[in-house]
Design a protein around this motif. Structure first.
Motif, PDB file in Angstrom:
ATOM      1  N   GLY A   1      32.428  31.055 -52.802  1.00  0.00           N
ATOM      2  CA  GLY A   1      33.553  31.730 -53.431  1.00  0.00           C
ATOM      3  C   GLY A   1      33.130  32.889 -54.316  1.00  0.00           C
ATOM      4  O   GLY A   1      32.153  32.783 -55.058  1.00  0.00           O
ATOM      5  N   HIS A   2      33.840  33.994 -54.209  1.00  0.00           N
ATOM      6  CA  HIS A   2      33.658  35.114 -55.134  1.00  0.00           C
ATOM      7  C   HIS A   2      34.934  35.946 -55.128  1.00  0.00           C
ATOM      8  O   HIS A   2      35.849  35.708 -54.339  1.00  0.00           O
ATOM      9  CB  HIS A   2      32.421  35.951 -54.789  1.00  0.00           C
ATOM     10  CG  HIS A   2      32.414  36.542 -53.409  1.00  0.00           C
ATOM     11  ND1 HIS A   2      32.965  37.760 -53.128  1.00  0.00           N
ATOM     12  CD2 HIS A   2      31.931  36.061 -52.230  1.00  0.00           C
ATOM     13  CE1 HIS A   2      32.806  38.032 -51.839  1.00  0.00           C
ATOM     14  NE2 HIS A   2      32.190  37.019 -51.274  1.00  0.00           N
ATOM     15  N   TYR A   3      35.022  36.937 -56.002  1.00  0.00           N
ATOM     16  CA  TYR A   3      36.287  37.631 -56.223  1.00  0.00           C
ATOM     17  C   TYR A   3      36.785  38.421 -55.016  1.00  0.00           C
ATOM     18  O   TYR A   3      37.984  38.602 -54.845  1.00  0.00           O
ATOM     19  CB  TYR A   3      36.168  38.565 -57.428  1.00  0.00           C
ATOM     20  CG  TYR A   3      36.140  37.837 -58.741  1.00  0.00           C
ATOM     21  CD1 TYR A   3      37.148  36.940 -59.077  1.00  0.00           C
ATOM     22  CD2 TYR A   3      35.112  38.044 -59.652  1.00  0.00           C
ATOM     23  CE1 TYR A   3      37.127  36.264 -60.278  1.00  0.00           C
ATOM     24  CE2 TYR A   3      35.098  37.372 -60.875  1.00  0.00           C
ATOM     25  CZ  TYR A   3      36.110  36.483 -61.170  1.00  0.00           C
ATOM     26  OH  TYR A   3      36.084  35.819 -62.372  1.00  0.00           O
ATOM     27  N   THR A   4      35.872  38.933 -54.166  1.00  0.00           N
ATOM     28  CA  THR A   4      36.307  39.620 -52.939  1.00  0.00           C
ATOM     29  C   THR A   4      35.788  38.816 -51.760  1.00  0.00           C
ATOM     30  O   THR A   4      34.887  39.231 -51.041  1.00  0.00           O
ATOM     31  CB  THR A   4      35.799  41.073 -52.906  1.00  0.00           C
ATOM     32  OG1 THR A   4      34.416  41.112 -53.274  1.00  0.00           O
ATOM     33  CG2 THR A   4      36.568  41.918 -53.894  1.00  0.00           C
ATOM     34  N   ASN A   5      36.385  37.665 -51.580  1.00  0.00           N
ATOM     35  CA  ASN A   5      35.838  36.633 -50.704  1.00  0.00           C
ATOM     36  C   ASN A   5      35.798  37.029 -49.232  1.00  0.00           C
ATOM     37  O   ASN A   5      35.108  36.406 -48.436  1.00  0.00           O
ATOM     38  CB  ASN A   5      36.649  35.346 -50.859  1.00  0.00           C
ATOM     39  CG  ASN A   5      35.840  34.115 -50.537  1.00  0.00           C
ATOM     40  OD1 ASN A   5      34.688  33.999 -50.935  1.00  0.00           O
ATOM     41  ND2 ASN A   5      36.437  33.200 -49.793  1.00  0.00           N
ATOM     42  N   HIS A   6      36.571  38.058 -48.843  1.00  0.00           N
ATOM     43  CA  HIS A   6      36.557  38.471 -47.438  1.00  0.00           C
ATOM     44  C   HIS A   6      35.336  39.326 -47.102  1.00  0.00           C
ATOM     45  O   HIS A   6      35.103  39.638 -45.931  1.00  0.00           O
ATOM     46  CB  HIS A   6      37.830  39.261 -47.115  1.00  0.00           C
ATOM     47  CG  HIS A   6      37.939  40.552 -47.860  1.00  0.00           C
ATOM     48  ND1 HIS A   6      38.084  40.616 -49.231  1.00  0.00           N
ATOM     49  CD2 HIS A   6      37.918  41.840 -47.436  1.00  0.00           C
ATOM     50  CE1 HIS A   6      38.150  41.876 -49.601  1.00  0.00           C
ATOM     51  NE2 HIS A   6      38.047  42.638 -48.536  1.00  0.00           N
ATOM     52  N   LEU A   7      34.573  39.735 -48.108  1.00  0.00           N
ATOM     53  CA  LEU A   7      33.351  40.514 -47.877  1.00  0.00           C
ATOM     54  C   LEU A   7      32.167  39.540 -47.805  1.00  0.00           C
ATOM     55  O   LEU A   7      31.890  38.843 -48.772  1.00  0.00           O
ATOM     56  CB  LEU A   7      33.149  41.537 -48.995  1.00  0.00           C
ATOM     57  CG  LEU A   7      34.275  42.566 -49.152  1.00  0.00           C
ATOM     58  CD1 LEU A   7      33.973  43.521 -50.313  1.00  0.00           C
ATOM     59  CD2 LEU A   7      34.490  43.359 -47.866  1.00  0.00           C
TER      60      LEU A   7
END
Length: 336
Positions: free
Chosen positions: A305-311
């Motif tokens: 998980g991270h803030y721009t998870n689609h990258l």
């Protein structure tokens, strides 16, 4: 106005909390479902003592390690809406903000040691954190302190309180997470927990969506200065240098938690700014050819998980000497 939930042939009534401790108990029971399975809530009414701090007492600390590169640590305050906004809630939050902004190295060392000793008391949890993160727990806490934040857990977010907190966030470049937790009961034995979380983000499109109407209405008001203010000169130079060298190819849109870089209305990279590094996320998967960028630290984060998870790819940059390779990498992926 009363609120109800219908389900399983039952009518659930919203049940107000009589005491703050009732909401605290609910959050302690369900925080992993609300926040993340890779998190721990340390119940500890710690009183901060610094030269500039008013010695308010928090209700605990929430540590989240979904992404070990950018772990999160929240000073947590649990409140009821019926408490006075001006005389109680905002002054408490203000005291925690003062600590975040003014804490000395000695203050942070004290907090780091305090949390480490608390976590060490649970041997199973301690080992699980090490296994999940492949890091020492002390190192993880130290990393999380780079971006110390404030979490408010409340039964209902008063609109005036919400506006006030949002204005504070933008004015002083500090993130305040807001979570509303309500309880609904049926027949005195069936219970449903309803919650909302201000951290809901868009999926990376430069056009805002209604995932969280309150946050998304203001999300584009954040600036580069919001992310770079008070950060070390080296980190500012990395981010500003990247933007300067790629500005003919990208549109820069700062969001609350990251800086997005868009091409043809699609985010192709982003940056999360920390005190010791700038973490870039890329649309491109790691490939063998990327090995030529020997100054860049690549990691596959498709399942993290991270803030721009689609990258899917993470690149940690802490040295200005890696900037030229980062820009070269950008031009390589931007042509695809």
């Amino acid at each position: 106005m009363r609120h109800f939930i219908l389900g399983n042939n039952l009518k659930y009534y919203k049940t107000p909390y009589k005491f703050e401790k009732d909401l605290t108990k609910i959050f302690e029971t369900h925080y992993k479902e609300i926040i993340s399975q890779k998190s721990v809530f340390v119940t500890a009414e710690k009183q901060f003592k610094t030269k500039n701090f008013k010695n308010a007492i928090c209700d605990g600390f929430l540590l989240v390690w979904e992404n070990p590169t950018t772990p999160l640590l929240y000073i947590t305050e649990i409140e009821l809406e019926k408490h006075s906004i001006d005389r109680h809630i905002l002054p408490q939050i203000g005291d925690f903000i003062s600590f975040v902004k003014r804490a000395s190295n000695e203050d942070l060392t004290d907090l780091r040691g305090f949390l480490y000793e608390k976590l060490k008391q649970n041997k199973v949890l301690f080992k699980q954190i090490q296994k999940d993160t492949d890091r020492e727990v002390y190192e993880l806490i130290d990393n999380a302190l780079e971006d110390l934040q404030v979490l408010l857990v409340i039964d209902r977010m008063n609109p005036n309180l919400s506006i006030g907190l949002s204005q504070i966030e933008k004015a002083i470049s500090l993130k305040i997470r807001k979570i509303e937790v309500s309880k609904f009961e049926a027949d005195g034995k069936n219970e449903i927990i309803f919650y909302s979380d201000s951290e809901t983000e868009t999926n990376g499109s430069s056009k805002t969506t209604n995932n969280n109407e309150e946050d998304e209405n203001v999300v584009d008001e954040f600036t580069l200065d919001y992310h770079l203010k008070e950060k070390p000169e080296t980190i500012q130079a990395i981010v500003n240098g990247f933007i300067e060298k790629t500005k003919d190819k990208i549109v820069v849109l700062p969001k609350k938690h990251y800086i997005g870089y868009f091409k043809d209305d699609k985010m192709i990279m982003s940056t999360v700014v920390r005190n010791k590094s700038a973490i870039f996320y890329s649309k491109s998967l790691i490939k063998d050819s990327d090995k030529k960028f020997d100054k860049l630290n690549f990691r596959d984060v498709r399942n993290i998980g991270h803030y721009t998870n689609h990258l899917p790819t993470e690149i940690v940059v802490s040295d200005i000497e890696a900037l030229d390779q980062l820009v070269e990498y950008f031009y390589k992926i931007s042509e695809k």
